[in-house]
Design an enzyme around this catalytic site. Sequence first.
Site, PDB file in Angstrom:
ATOM      1  N   LYS A  52      55.714  15.241 -57.439  1.00 55.39           N
ATOM      2  CA  LYS A  52      57.200  15.325 -56.975  1.00 55.39           C
ATOM      3  C   LYS A  52      57.586  16.190 -58.140  1.00 55.39           C
ATOM      4  O   LYS A  52      57.769  15.584 -59.198  1.00 55.39           O
ATOM      5  CB  LYS A  52      57.505  14.978 -56.386  1.00 55.39           C
ATOM      6  CG  LYS A  52      57.217  14.587 -54.340  1.00 55.39           C
ATOM      7  CD  LYS A  52      57.568  15.584 -53.848  1.00 55.39           C
ATOM      8  CE  LYS A  52      56.724  15.644 -51.568  1.00 55.39           C
ATOM      9  NZ  LYS A  52      57.065  16.210 -52.114  1.00 55.39           N
ATOM     10  N   LYS A  85      47.088  27.841 -44.116  1.00 53.38           N
ATOM     11  CA  LYS A  85      47.771  28.456 -45.173  1.00 53.38           C
ATOM     12  C   LYS A  85      46.225  29.743 -45.957  1.00 53.38           C
ATOM     13  O   LYS A  85      45.457  29.289 -45.947  1.00 53.38           O
ATOM     14  CB  LYS A  85      47.612  27.951 -46.658  1.00 53.38           C
ATOM     15  CG  LYS A  85      49.311  27.285 -46.531  1.00 53.38           C
ATOM     16  CD  LYS A  85      49.772  26.182 -47.646  1.00 53.38           C
ATOM     17  CE  LYS A  85      50.091  25.208 -47.739  1.00 53.38           C
ATOM     18  NZ  LYS A  85      51.695  25.679 -48.060  1.00 53.38           N
ATOM     19  N   ARG A  93      65.269  12.353 -28.013  1.00 56.68           N
ATOM     20  CA  ARG A  93      66.067  11.496 -27.719  1.00 56.68           C
ATOM     21  C   ARG A  93      67.565  11.513 -27.196  1.00 56.68           C
ATOM     22  O   ARG A  93      68.148  10.778 -26.200  1.00 56.68           O
ATOM     23  CB  ARG A  93      65.904  10.652 -27.936  1.00 56.68           C
ATOM     24  CG  ARG A  93      65.189   8.564 -27.387  1.00 56.68           C
ATOM     25  CD  ARG A  93      64.651   8.275 -28.201  1.00 56.68           C
ATOM     26  NE  ARG A  93      65.241   8.521 -29.976  1.00 56.68           N
ATOM     27  CZ  ARG A  93      64.433   7.091 -30.628  1.00 56.68           C
ATOM     28  NH1 ARG A  93      63.966   6.179 -30.575  1.00 56.68           N
ATOM     29  NH2 ARG A  93      64.701   7.511 -31.769  1.00 56.68           N
ATOM     30  N   HIS A 109      45.901  16.559 -47.591  1.00 61.69           N
ATOM     31  CA  HIS A 109      45.673  18.578 -48.656  1.00 61.69           C
ATOM     32  C   HIS A 109      44.795  18.601 -49.565  1.00 61.69           C
ATOM     33  O   HIS A 109      44.035  19.450 -49.824  1.00 61.69           O
ATOM     34  CB  HIS A 109      46.998  18.948 -48.915  1.00 61.69           C
ATOM     35  CG  HIS A 109      48.313  18.528 -47.764  1.00 61.69           C
ATOM     36  ND1 HIS A 109      48.414  18.792 -46.791  1.00 61.69           N
ATOM     37  CD2 HIS A 109      49.952  18.627 -47.955  1.00 61.69           C
ATOM     38  CE1 HIS A 109      48.926  18.843 -46.056  1.00 61.69           C
ATOM     39  NE2 HIS A 109      50.261  18.260 -47.022  1.00 61.69           N
ATOM     40  N   GLU A 113      54.875  20.121 -56.832  1.00 61.30           N
ATOM     41  CA  GLU A 113      55.813  20.847 -56.195  1.00 61.30           C
ATOM     42  C   GLU A 113      57.698  20.379 -57.549  1.00 61.30           C
ATOM     43  O   GLU A 113      57.302  19.398 -57.965  1.00 61.30           O
ATOM     44  CB  GLU A 113      56.471  19.571 -55.242  1.00 61.30           C
ATOM     45  CG  GLU A 113      55.074  19.840 -54.272  1.00 61.30           C
ATOM     46  CD  GLU A 113      54.773  19.333 -52.894  1.00 61.30           C
ATOM     47  OE1 GLU A 113      56.322  19.752 -51.660  1.00 61.30           O
ATOM     48  OE2 GLU A 113      55.269  18.267 -52.791  1.00 61.30           O
ATOM     49  N   HIS A 145      48.361  21.053 -42.899  1.00 65.58           N
ATOM     50  CA  HIS A 145      48.911  22.623 -42.610  1.00 65.58           C
ATOM     51  C   HIS A 145      48.354  22.965 -43.857  1.00 65.58           C
ATOM     52  O   HIS A 145      48.594  24.599 -43.468  1.00 65.58           O
ATOM     53  CB  HIS A 145      50.651  22.789 -42.222  1.00 65.58           C
ATOM     54  CG  HIS A 145      50.854  21.904 -43.673  1.00 65.58           C
ATOM     55  ND1 HIS A 145      51.043  20.944 -44.175  1.00 65.58           N
ATOM     56  CD2 HIS A 145      51.718  23.603 -44.901  1.00 65.58           C
ATOM     57  CE1 HIS A 145      51.885  21.370 -45.589  1.00 65.58           C
ATOM     58  NE2 HIS A 145      52.229  21.915 -45.741  1.00 65.58           N
ATOM     59  N   LYS A 205      50.287  15.035 -39.330  1.00 65.17           N
ATOM     60  CA  LYS A 205      50.245  14.085 -40.114  1.00 65.17           C
ATOM     61  C   LYS A 205      50.811  13.202 -40.626  1.00 65.17           C
ATOM     62  O   LYS A 205      52.016  13.359 -40.726  1.00 65.17           O
ATOM     63  CB  LYS A 205      49.321  14.183 -41.738  1.00 65.17           C
ATOM     64  CG  LYS A 205      50.256  15.052 -42.323  1.00 65.17           C
ATOM     65  CD  LYS A 205      49.984  15.289 -43.880  1.00 65.17           C
ATOM     66  CE  LYS A 205      50.734  14.575 -44.654  1.00 65.17           C
ATOM     67  NZ  LYS A 205      52.158  14.931 -45.068  1.00 65.17           N
ATOM     68  N   ASP A 211      50.678  10.729 -49.009  1.00 65.05           N
ATOM     69  CA  ASP A 211      51.216  11.847 -48.364  1.00 65.05           C
ATOM     70  C   ASP A 211      51.294  13.362 -48.972  1.00 65.05           C
ATOM     71  O   ASP A 211      49.981  14.162 -48.218  1.00 65.05           O
ATOM     72  CB  ASP A 211      52.752  11.990 -49.560  1.00 65.05           C
ATOM     73  CG  ASP A 211      53.434  13.135 -48.805  1.00 65.05           C
ATOM     74  OD1 ASP A 211      53.684  13.324 -47.633  1.00 65.05           O
ATOM     75  OD2 ASP A 211      54.071  13.929 -49.422  1.00 65.05           O
TER      76      ASP A 211
HETATM   77  C1  BG6 Z   1      53.239  17.790 -46.347  1.00 64.02           C
HETATM   78  C2  BG6 Z   1      53.924  16.173 -46.900  1.00 64.02           C
HETATM   79  O1  BG6 Z   1      52.933  17.831 -45.796  1.00 64.02           O
HETATM   80  O2  BG6 Z   1      53.510  18.251 -47.845  1.00 64.02           O
HETATM   81  C3  BG6 Z   1      55.687  16.996 -48.279  1.00 64.02           C
HETATM   82  O3  BG6 Z   1      53.979  15.541 -46.385  1.00 64.02           O
HETATM   83  C4  BG6 Z   1      55.023  18.412 -49.067  1.00 64.02           C
HETATM   84  O4  BG6 Z   1      55.441  15.622 -49.474  1.00 64.02           O
HETATM   85  C5  BG6 Z   1      54.088  19.429 -48.520  1.00 64.02           C
HETATM   86  O5  BG6 Z   1      56.780  18.751 -49.345  1.00 64.02           O
HETATM   87  C6  BG6 Z   1      53.895  20.490 -48.926  1.00 64.02           C
HETATM   88  O6  BG6 Z   1      53.723  21.540 -48.524  1.00 64.02           O
HETATM   89  P1  BG6 Z   1      53.763  23.095 -48.783  1.00 64.02           P
HETATM   90  O7  BG6 Z   1      53.174  23.588 -47.421  1.00 64.02           O
HETATM   91  O8  BG6 Z   1      55.287  22.909 -49.166  1.00 64.02           O
HETATM   92  O9  BG6 Z   1      53.290  23.372 -49.911  1.00 64.02           O
END
Ligand code: BG6
Length: 486
Positions: A340, A181, A50, A239, A215, A177, A147, A234
């Site tokens: 986290k 990997k 936008r 994942h 993380e 994603h 996602k 999330d």
């Molecule tokens: C994302 C989440 O899909 O994956 C994030 O929304 C997370 O919260 C991230 O930090 C982690 O991805 P990676 O590739 O850094 O392990």
Amino acid sequence: MAEFIPVEPFDIVIFGGTGDLSRRKLIPALFHRYLDGQIDASCRIVGVARSEMSKSEFVEFAENACKAASENWHRDDWQNFAKLLEYVAMDVTEEGADWDPLKAYLTDDGRPRVFYLATTPLIYVATCEALGRAGLNTPNARLVLEKPIGKDLESANAINEGVGAVFDEHAIYRIDHYLGKETVQNLLVLRFANALLEPVWSRNAIDHVQITVAESIGLEGRADYYDRSGAVRDMVQNHLLQLLCLTAMEPPNTLDADDVRTEKIKVLKALKPFTAETVGADTVRGQYEAGLVDGEPVISYLETLSDDKPESKTETYAALKVEIRNGRWADVPFYLRTGKRMKSRKSNIVIQFKATPHRLFDNADRVPNRLVMNLQPDEGMRLYMQVKEPGPGGLRLQYLPLNLSYAENFTLRYPDAYERLLMDIVRGNLALFMRRDEVEEAWRWVDQLLASWAETDQPLETYAAGSQGPTQAAVMMDRDRRTWWQ
Ligand code: BG6
């Protein structure tokens, strides 16, 4: 040297082109594929957002993004890549939006046209409807959805219905994603290209499996989204469940998309739902408090949120004991955990085998073999074995790994997951993307978990930032006479 096979020329339109995902992942991924000669100079990369922005401002935005993501920055490479970039300022959901400027950038030779929705899912359906009205849902079009696809089964259904009314299922690429990997794909190779593993890959030899995605980062400016989601929506819904599926699924007949996806869905369907009776003992939810991460002080989750949510009960950590109800995995728990602001960034899958049935070495513990697959960082695998410590004077055993380190065996730069996934989209390879029923099945199971938490008012444990998570997670394992792999 790795050989990169060029993909056919394509055009890609990134909706949300000036957003975080575009900056951190998508534009740098395309740049790296260009540097490796995979992308033709006739490709068009069009950012749509936008914000009123000139093309040169967008090019500058992209340049900063690529500089930040590249180790070897060369101005000449950049200048050639920058020729592929275009920008269109428009609000795609606006009734009378003018699509002509965007259409003018798209090449009309039947090449793949990728529409990447890097926006909030709230406008996925509206964007697709607008694409349809603009006549852009042509046979060569591919739609990419990031996602989260919804926040529960109902909203995921609504999105899938809405986008499915405009694009055929085989043109829809739902990204997780983690499937791009390297080490996650290696899981398939490890399991299905090594004959020695299949006979032991079941309840016959495996005691349990642990899947951890820890993380050290916090909310990274996404507090609003995260507080509405929490760790389960999330990370677990997508994942962690994908990792579980790849670990647990039966060998697919071929690597064709539908063969692989059908096997993954069977695993999702076999997951035992949590209930109000089981959720208390088999799950832990937690939220981080202030602490130290890498020696740096970190504020608590609640302090990171804006002032209007001092009471948020959103979980930033979840640990789950999961059962898969099929012949291969009966009575083999899969323990999943993610959080986290944990001690460090560490993702791995640990296959713990059963201990030897008989104690032959009476001065040694029967420590079971473990196969530890490190997904990030330090990608690689270690198979822990008992070995004899050299030297006379009796038998002393040591627990040591056979070590297959990626860094030591491959000197390649590791492509980011998005690089592979984007090239797969252009090639039309759906194997690493989720089918509609897969997303929905995962939500069905997650909804049941969240409903059980709500019904029982599952306590929210706390943990210090920089720790290994709530002590309750260790207690959960302890109850089963097991421990988390550290
Ligand atoms: C994302 C989440 O899909 O994956 C994030 O929304 C997370 O919260 C991230 O930090 C982690 O991805 P990676 O590739 O850094 O392990």
